[in-house]
Design an enzyme around this catalytic site. Structure first.
Site: not given
Length: 202
Positions: A62-66
């Site tokens: 999961l990316d940092a914004n998720s």
């Protein structure tokens, strides 16, 4: 699916985490906290004792914004089963959109396009691609649940870009039979039960 370590005496680790925003699925970062930093000392010690080839790792990313459901394990076969395209494991996300979609016919058009598959715009290292059919369920004019069976780079965000909208918040709710434990606050984690591990690989 067989779930044994190269060292048969080592009990594999299977964890569920509620990944907070800004954390990254990496072993080191100069600008973001890493998901492994949320583990307590006992779990870090247990993970460090894993034999060669059984390093604790995230199952996908999961990316940092998720935020939301993230699995961690030392079992490579388990993670391969979850992430392999041929497994077609369903992953459901709660999506918040920048532009409201209020008209029922427009919501229906979004759902129909997702079900048919869309041409995904290029994104950083990912070239233009095509998404497999996805299921969309509207909750409000700006929130919906989307279920995908792939793990393409930024796939959900690119799906909505292809529809002419933008994702402002993305939260993973489930992976296959595994639902994010509602008792886990952001950054908290727990071990999967034996039943959960078994159901995730069936």
């Amino acid at each position: 699916m067989r779930r044994t370590a190269r060292n048969s005496d080592f009990p594999h680790i299977y964890l569920m985490m509620n990944k907070p925003l800004d954390a990254v699925c990496a072993s080191a970062s100069d600008s973001h906290p890493i998901v492994f930093s949320f583990l307590d000392d006992d779990m870090k010690k247990q993970a460090s004792s894993a034999p060669r080839g059984c390093r604790l790792h995230t199952v996908g990313r999961l990316d940092a914004n998720s935020s939301g459901l993230l699995l961690l394990t030392t079992d490579g076969r388990f993670s391969h089963h979850i992430t392999a395209p041929e497994s077609a494991i369903k992953k459901t996300y709660l999506v918040t959109l920048k532009t409201p979609v209020t008209a029922p016919e427009q919501q229906s058009a979004y759902s129909t396009a997702c079900a048919a598959g869309l041409t995904l715009p290029p994104d950083k290292k990912a070239p233009e691609d095509h998404s497999a059919p996805a299921q969309l369920e509207w909750l409000t004019s700006t929130q919906c649940r989307i279920t995908v069976t792939e793990g393409k780079f930024h796939e959900v965000r690119r799906i909505f870009l292809a529809l002419g909208n933008e994702v402002t918040a993305l939260h993973r709710l489930s992976i296959g039979s595994l639902q994010l434990d509602k008792n886990l606050a952001p950054g908290q984690w727990r071990a999967l039960t034996a039943e959960e591990v078994k159901s995730a690989t069936e």
